[in-house]
Design a protein around this motif. Sequence first.
Motif, PDB file in Angstrom:
ATOM      1  N   ASP A 198      -4.766   1.608 -12.990  1.00 57.38           N
ATOM      2  CA  ASP A 198      -5.683   2.755 -12.986  1.00 57.38           C
ATOM      3  C   ASP A 198      -6.322   2.912 -14.368  1.00 57.38           C
ATOM      4  O   ASP A 198      -6.299   3.983 -14.967  1.00 57.38           O
TER       5      ASP A 198
ATOM      6  N   PHE B 212     -12.351  -0.716 -15.639  1.00 56.94           N
ATOM      7  CA  PHE B 212     -13.080  -1.036 -14.423  1.00 56.94           C
ATOM      8  C   PHE B 212     -12.135  -1.243 -13.238  1.00 56.94           C
ATOM      9  O   PHE B 212     -12.546  -1.095 -12.078  1.00 56.94           O
ATOM     10  N   GLU B 213     -10.876  -1.581 -13.510  1.00 61.80           N
ATOM     11  CA  GLU B 213      -9.940  -1.780 -12.404  1.00 61.80           C
ATOM     12  C   GLU B 213      -9.665  -0.479 -11.653  1.00 61.80           C
ATOM     13  O   GLU B 213      -9.178  -0.516 -10.525  1.00 61.80           O
ATOM     14  N   ARG B 214      -9.969   0.642 -12.278  1.00 62.25           N
ATOM     15  CA  ARG B 214      -9.839   1.915 -11.568  1.00 62.25           C
ATOM     16  C   ARG B 214     -10.750   1.904 -10.332  1.00 62.25           C
ATOM     17  O   ARG B 214     -10.347   2.350  -9.247  1.00 62.25           O
ATOM     18  N   ASP B 215     -11.968   1.365 -10.485  1.00 61.15           N
ATOM     19  CA  ASP B 215     -12.883   1.258  -9.346  1.00 61.15           C
ATOM     20  C   ASP B 215     -12.401   0.198  -8.354  1.00 61.15           C
ATOM     21  O   ASP B 215     -12.500   0.379  -7.131  1.00 61.15           O
TER      22      ASP B 215
ATOM     23  N   LYS C  44      -9.388  -0.633  -7.799  1.00 67.10           N
ATOM     24  CA  LYS C  44      -8.230  -0.086  -7.087  1.00 67.10           C
ATOM     25  C   LYS C  44      -8.691   0.742  -5.889  1.00 67.10           C
ATOM     26  O   LYS C  44      -8.109   0.681  -4.793  1.00 67.10           O
ATOM     27  N   LYS C  45      -9.748   1.508  -6.077  1.00 71.27           N
ATOM     28  CA  LYS C  45     -10.280   2.303  -4.970  1.00 71.27           C
ATOM     29  C   LYS C  45     -10.759   1.389  -3.840  1.00 71.27           C
ATOM     30  O   LYS C  45     -10.545   1.686  -2.659  1.00 71.27           O
ATOM     31  N   ARG C  46     -11.396   0.271  -4.203  1.00 70.49           N
ATOM     32  CA  ARG C  46     -11.891  -0.648  -3.179  1.00 70.49           C
ATOM     33  C   ARG C  46     -10.738  -1.313  -2.431  1.00 70.49           C
ATOM     34  O   ARG C  46     -10.783  -1.456  -1.200  1.00 70.49           O
TER      35      ARG C  46
ATOM     36  N   ALA D 287     -16.913   2.049   0.945  1.00 70.10           N
ATOM     37  CA  ALA D 287     -16.517   1.982  -0.470  1.00 70.10           C
ATOM     38  C   ALA D 287     -17.691   2.373  -1.349  1.00 70.10           C
ATOM     39  O   ALA D 287     -18.826   2.094  -1.051  1.00 70.10           O
TER      40      ALA D 287
END
Length: 450
Positions: free
Chosen positions: A417, A420-423, A425-427, A450
């Motif tokens: 989290d 850019f991995e926060r985004d 993770k959502k995907r 998404a």
Amino acid sequence: MADLFDSSPADLPARAPSDAPRPLADRLRPRTLAEVIGQAQVLGPEAPLGAMIEGGSLSSLIFWGPPGVGKTTIARLLADQTDLHFEQISAIFSGVAELKKVFEAAKLRRRTGRGTLLFVDEIHRFNKAQQDSFLPHMEDGTILLVGATTENPSFELNAALLSRAQVLVLTRLGPADLERLMQRAEQELGRGLPLDGGARDALVEMADGDGRALLNLIEQVAAWKPGDRLDRAKLTTRLTRRAAKYDKSGDEHYNLISALHKSVRGSDPDAALYWLGRMLEGGEDPRYLARRITRMAVEDIGLADPQAQRICLDAWETYERLGSPEGELALAQSVIYLALAPKSNAGYAAYKASRAEARKTGSEPPPKHILNAPTKLMKEQGYGSGYAYDHDAEDAFSGQTYFPDGMKRGIYYLPVDRGFERDLKKRVEWFAGLRARREAGRGGPEDGGA
């Protein structure tokens, strides 16, 4: 071998002058173990060597440490203190024939009631067979072996030898120790050096923890014609700065690149720049550093900042175009960027986990529905049958399986989290929910994509 002394200059007796001048390092060689300073972790009352001497149970030893810290001198003084004959050889210049002569002489000496302390300088230079030749003579008491090495004994000495000797680590001499050695040299010379405080500090820095190197520098200064006191600037124009000890193929190479990598991983740009500078000052190939810095981007930053890898590659290309020293600035800037970038090893961990799973599953074929069927026979065998074209599905996601038939779906990529991995993770979570709905036979997601 130059060593320091545990007493102040005024406390030590003056040395008798000799007709023929000897090198300062030889004239200041300690005469007893009590005169050696530094290495308290080895020679102190509660330290391993001090305890051995106190208990009268001296065993074979390996001294591991940089040049100029007292390995040879301590070995010689140990022989004096324990009334052992001191025999010194160098692994660089000795072979099997020389070793046999040493062992035979030690056996004859033992028959007269006197033991032998055999000091082997650069012992790591001996090959495995030569190292093995010491073992029977150590075991029957013919010799007490004291080996000296600048290399990591774990890698350079065989296990049988290490099991019969205790490894003692000698460390580089600190600035306070080197200053006291300088004072002792001034006493021996009978005059002070023409240096102000800044110049004295500069001389200590040039020695880089090596007592013998400091005494060699002092001899150069003492030989200059009398004149005004020198400051740091004047001293450094007369003396070439001694290159930092750095073995590009040895322990120091791996220690420093590890320090650089962990400083980047620990988000400390200042420490990372320091270790980068240390390696460059030591003559490390900037191309090697460019490669390792790029590795840091993919291993420790990953998709938390996809731009990091590109910055490293651009810095590498910049170095190739500009060369040294200008191109090294690009490497430094990439190091700063990596240290301050959000960190994630999720991609690295996912890659390793997937490789491990691939090794376990062997040659399992892909499911037939995702295989092409260019021939009639392949179509008859079910190749491509039931394949769902994702672009035709709602949300361009069919939810079909791509793993081998009968294999449980693997989950390897677990984004963090951060960055850019926060985004991402959502995907990942959105597709996982969508897949679950497809497998349950329900329609598209309720959240709109998404």
